[in-house]
Write a protein that holds these residues in place. Sequence first.
Motif: not given
Length: 389
Positions: A26, A90-94, A96-97, A104, A106, A147, A150
Amino acid sequence: MRALCYHGKKDIRCDNVPDPKIEDGRDAIIKVSSCAICGSDLHLFDGFMPGMMKGDIVGHEFMGEVVEVGRDNKKLKVGDRVVVPFTICCGECDQCRRGNFSVCERSNRNKDVADKLFGHTTAGLFGYTHLTGGYAGGQAEYVRVPFADVAPVKVPNGLTDEQVLFLGDIFPTGWQAAVQCDIQPTDTVAIWGAGPVGQFAIRSALLLGAKQVVCIDHVPERLAMARAGGAITIDFDNESVLERLAELTQGKGPEKCIDAVGMEAHATRSIDSMYDRAKQALMLETDRAHVLREMIYVCRPAGVLSIPGVYGGLLDKIPFGALMNKGLTVRTGQTHVNRWAEDLLHRIEEGQIDPSFVITHTVGLEQGPEMYTTFRDKQDGCIKVVLKP
């Protein structure tokens, strides 16, 4: 490649170091076209932020051209021109969402250390302390961006580096500081600090509809820039901040207060400023809290304190009783850059603001070490330094 590296307190050098390489699918490698020295870089330079190691590449405000892309990165391609936010997400962890990109869960490679210091990890940051991951920074010819599918913001044609560079940090930081105030049309917003973040906070507060914005500082060039941006100014060397704010608010105090200074706050002839310096010298506290105390004291009851200024450790003599009994709301944190970047990019394109107004010095990367001192000591009218690798 050449890069500005940390070698100890007040010791930044332009070194030759290995080029970065793709380490994850990534990733992307960015050839830096412009970078900048930030006020929070001075906390490293002055030795107030722990966790720095000799040889660390510094800097977290940068932009440039994508020259290599990892196999799993579908967002970027070679040749894209991007601004890279200083927060790695990361755009994926809780978090970031939820849009809380600066926390973040991660991206901090030293999560265990951050957990012990802060209770929970923060995001990884470019070119900063190893408490935030120890990532190589952007005051360099090339940077590896983790990342990279993102955070990087693609720059449209027709905009100069100088117009968009600050989307990576100080423009969204000033904007978030103002947004956190929940500004109403009848509000007076008082901003401590007329450095780069304070300048963007002034313009953001006015764009968001504040009745009046008051800026407190003592450097003539910074106060002049604040007035040019629409602020009423208070020179704390020559007038009482408390008396002037009372006069401007009919004795009620400002509804919203912004600390755009952080851990190295000071005030001429201030007893508590001298107290903080003595406590720091004795290693009995890490940060100077003069601005926070003053904001708590002057803010109108039920008001908001917004704190984009960076703090790193322990403070003393905070009037928490006043904070609680006045019903003040405190909002702070590193900037969630990607929450604001697209909107601010559109505002630049539409001509609402040209962020290049804040630049006073543009030099080559090799002049970076001397510019740290120029910027820190506010010499030669220096407010914001852009470096060209």
